[in-house]
Design an enzyme around this catalytic site. Structure first.
Site, short mmCIF file in Angstrom:
data_model
loop_
_atom_site.label_atom_id
_atom_site.label_comp_id
_atom_site.label_asym_id
_atom_site.label_seq_id
_atom_site.Cartn_x
_atom_site.Cartn_y
_atom_site.Cartn_z
N CYS A 124 -11.47 13.70 5.00
CA CYS A 124 -12.53 12.73 5.27
C CYS A 124 -12.58 12.51 6.78
O CYS A 124 -11.55 12.27 7.42
CB CYS A 124 -12.26 11.42 4.55
SG CYS A 124 -12.25 11.59 2.74
N CYS A 147 0.86 -1.18 0.00
CA CYS A 147 0.00 0.00 0.00
C CYS A 147 0.89 1.23 0.00
O CYS A 147 1.63 1.46 0.96
CB CYS A 147 -0.91 -0.01 1.22
SG CYS A 147 -1.99 1.43 1.36
N CYS A 156 -10.96 9.39 8.54
CA CYS A 156 -9.62 9.00 8.11
C CYS A 156 -8.56 9.81 8.85
O CYS A 156 -8.59 11.05 8.85
CB CYS A 156 -9.49 9.22 6.60
SG CYS A 156 -7.87 8.78 5.93
N CYS A 190 -2.88 15.17 2.93
CA CYS A 190 -4.06 15.03 2.09
C CYS A 190 -4.91 16.30 2.21
O CYS A 190 -4.92 16.95 3.26
CB CYS A 190 -4.88 13.80 2.53
SG CYS A 190 -6.21 13.35 1.40
N CYS A 225 -6.32 0.42 7.28
CA CYS A 225 -6.97 1.38 6.39
C CYS A 225 -7.47 2.58 7.17
O CYS A 225 -8.17 2.45 8.17
CB CYS A 225 -8.14 0.68 5.70
SG CYS A 225 -9.03 1.71 4.54
#
Length: 392
Positions: free
Chosen positions: A138, A127, A141, A134, A372
């Site tokens: 979100c 990954c 996240c 970023c 994740c």
């Protein structure tokens, strides 16, 4: 038990001799030929020399120009003087109880990213990140709590693959320095997912160029069918990605109503669900053999009702798709909880009955914050107590 293994002393940023040289890592055959021409290699020789360089870089993983024995000694010296083959430097390596490995990597300008390797019995998935930080914020996240610093270059994206192959002993004839938990397979890295830090479609050109280098069968050989790009929903770029890169596609959906998705995935305010799904229907090559994966994080009492599951099925009608249900992975200060397992099973049953494959993704690397939605780095070093403080 989680192990944290420091990689050793690092050269001070900006004072390393090689840090001042451009890297050849991540360059295509055409670009390698252009660099050789810049060094004065005659035009009639550039293709052959570029082919030799390509093989040393991407087939054998060589890190020393002087070891490239089929290249003339004087040219090796010129390459050594003008370029570098450095990968990102490992700051720390953490190994999870389940074998997942997370690397905090330092780039040549001192900025940092995270890369995760997930081993399974017969395969391994890497990954990788496409940005430092970023822009998408979100709400579920952890990466979204780190402001965007910059895009990664194609070389820095490919460099993550090459660094991982170094560390895992995944070059021909190499032996892994730490074989714990590695798959019993000839290739330790069989798949690559662009699901790390950043929104890859906001770094379109560099990600596309990196994927092209990685997919070349006479090199790293991680083909388009073994590479998955995950996007939060940059709808206008989705068909273009299919035309120019053609990898597998994953969509971070996470909600079936615009009002909720506006909160969970704020980019939805720009490209709402209807527009996003139309872009998916227009993805080149879409078929049952090339399905889109829709990622759906399970948030307790937020998006996990049976009614949500039924609406998800309705929304995805006639889109060849697989639905990944992702138990929420907690992080310090997170505003959500993971759905109860019984509720996840009820949700999955609705989706399965509709004919969609809907595996529940087993959390990997939670104990080292490698699962994740948990990746986050700091471009400015901080005390660990500060890094682990709850978000406000």
């Amino acid at each position: 038990m989680t192990l944290s293994l420091p990689s050793g002393e690092l050269a001070p940023v900006g004072k390393s001799e090689t840090a001042q040289k451009p890297s050849l890592v991540g360059l295509s055959r055409t670009d390698l030929a252009a660099r050789l021409a810049d060094l004065g290699v005659p035009e009639r020789q550039t293709r052959m020399r570029a082919r030799q360089l390509w093989s040393w870089l991407y087939v054998r993983g060589e890190t020393d120009f002087l070891a490239m024995t089929d290249i003339a000694t004087d040219l090796r010296g010129e390459l050594e003087a003008n370029f570098t083959l450095e990968r990102p430097a490992i700051v720390t390596e953490q190994v999870s109880l389940d074998g997942t490995r997370k690397w905090l990597l330092r780039l040549s300008d001192g900025k940092e990213i995270e890369t995760v390797y997930i081993p399974e019995e017969d395969r391994g998935t890497l990954c990788i990140s496409s940005q430092i930080g970023c822009t998408l914020t979100c709400s579920f996240c952890h990466t979204g709590t780190q402001k965007l610093v910059r895009n990664l270059s194609a070389g820095e994206i490919v460099g993550q693959i090459m660094l991982a192959r170094d560390r895992l002993g995944d070059w021909p004839g190499a032996t892994p320095p730490d074989p714990r938990g590695l798959p019993d397979a000839a290739r330790k890295i069989s798949n690559v997912v662009l699901m790390g830090m950043g929104e890859p479609l906001y770094n379109f050109d560099n990600v596309r160029d990196a994927c092209a280098v990685a997919a070349d069968g006479a090199g790293l050989a991680i083909g388009k069918r073994r590479t998955t790009l995950s996007t939060s929903g940059v709808a206008p770029e989705i068909p273009r990605w299919g035309e120019e890169a053609g990898t597998m596609l994953a969509i971070s959906l996470h909600a079936v109503r615009d009002d909720l998705r506006d909160t969970l995935v704020p980019i939805n305010k720009k490209w709402p669900i209807k527009e996003l799904l139309q872009a998916c229907r227009n993805y080149p090559g879409l078929s049952n053999a090339k399905r889109i994966t829709f990622e759906y994080v399970m948030l307790k009492g937020v998006n996990d009702s049976v009614a949500d599951a039924k609406e998800l099925v309705r929304l995805l009608a006639k889109i060849p798709a697989k639905i990944n249900l992702i138990p929420f992975n907690p992080w310090p200060g997170a505003p959500y909880e993971c759905s109860d397992w019984e509720q996840i099973e009820k949700f999955a049953e609705v989706v399965n009955r509709a004919g969609y494959a809907s595996p529940v993704r087993s959390p990997r690397g939670r104990d080292i914050m490698a699962a994740c939605g948990q990746l986050r780095s700091e471009s400015i070093r901080q005390r660990r107590s500060v890094q682990l403080a709850p978000s406000t």
